[in-house]
Design a protein around this motif. Sequence first.
Motif, PDB file in Angstrom:
ATOM      1  N   GLN A 166       0.818  -1.211   0.000  1.00 29.13           N
ATOM      2  CA  GLN A 166       0.000   0.000   0.000  1.00 29.13           C
ATOM      3  C   GLN A 166       0.852   1.260   0.000  1.00 29.13           C
ATOM      4  O   GLN A 166       0.537   2.223  -0.697  1.00 29.13           O
TER       5      GLN A 166
ATOM      6  N   GLU B 187      -3.526  -4.132  -0.827  1.00 27.83           N
ATOM      7  CA  GLU B 187      -4.163  -2.811  -0.875  1.00 27.83           C
ATOM      8  C   GLU B 187      -3.315  -1.832  -1.698  1.00 27.83           C
ATOM      9  O   GLU B 187      -2.972  -0.731  -1.236  1.00 27.83           O
TER      10      GLU B 187
ATOM     11  N   GLY C  36      -4.694   1.728  -2.012  1.00 24.11           N
ATOM     12  CA  GLY C  36      -5.356   2.242  -0.823  1.00 24.11           C
ATOM     13  C   GLY C  36      -4.948   3.642  -0.428  1.00 24.11           C
ATOM     14  O   GLY C  36      -5.719   4.352   0.229  1.00 24.11           O
TER      15      GLY C  36
END
Length: 217
Positions: free
Chosen positions: A86, A163, A166
């Motif tokens: 992420q 993710e 994200g």
Amino acid sequence: MIQATGITKSFDRLQILKGIDLQVNNGEIVAIVGPSGAGKTTLLQILGTLDKPDEGSVIIDGVNPFQLTGREISMFRNRHIGFVFQFHQLLPEFTAEENVMIPALITREKFAVAGRKAGELLDFLKLSDRKKHKPAELSGGEKQRVAVARALINRPSVILADEPSGSLDTQNREELHALFFDLRSQMGQTFVIVTHDESLAAKTDRIIHLQDGRVTG
């Protein structure tokens, strides 16, 4: 490509994964979705050989990496698995080009060859004018594309993404998602993506739902 069977994992008395079976085929883009605490990241870490299951087996390209020695498993991971996180996890003291080169240098690729490969990937990702910049000089979207290039440099069997969009704004998120599908189309790249982003999950070939440490669909 990936075959996981009967994967369990506990931390102290808390069982996180409770017998996970899944298969990912070559060239697939698969999303793993579920609520917080479902075990998504733990599963991804096991598929990426960053953690060992308590029980069960993982086969990647016909190899059970958990039967290898510590050094062998590290080399297997570096050659066969790419990671996108992420928050990109670029090393701040190195340029974009140098960050991309690192996995290739770990495999003892010649410096000039690693540099050429990094340059080609950064050109492909439209970052050729940013390759001498350090992470602090890059936008969030640029950092994540550099991270994708780093994950690709050893032409891994699979890229595991946790993710990946994200922390991005809407435009950069959509561009990153499109990039994954371009890489599958042009390079045949396989992706396993943990995500809360419903729009990304809906575009993938298949969604694996996790709930309370089990695959529910």
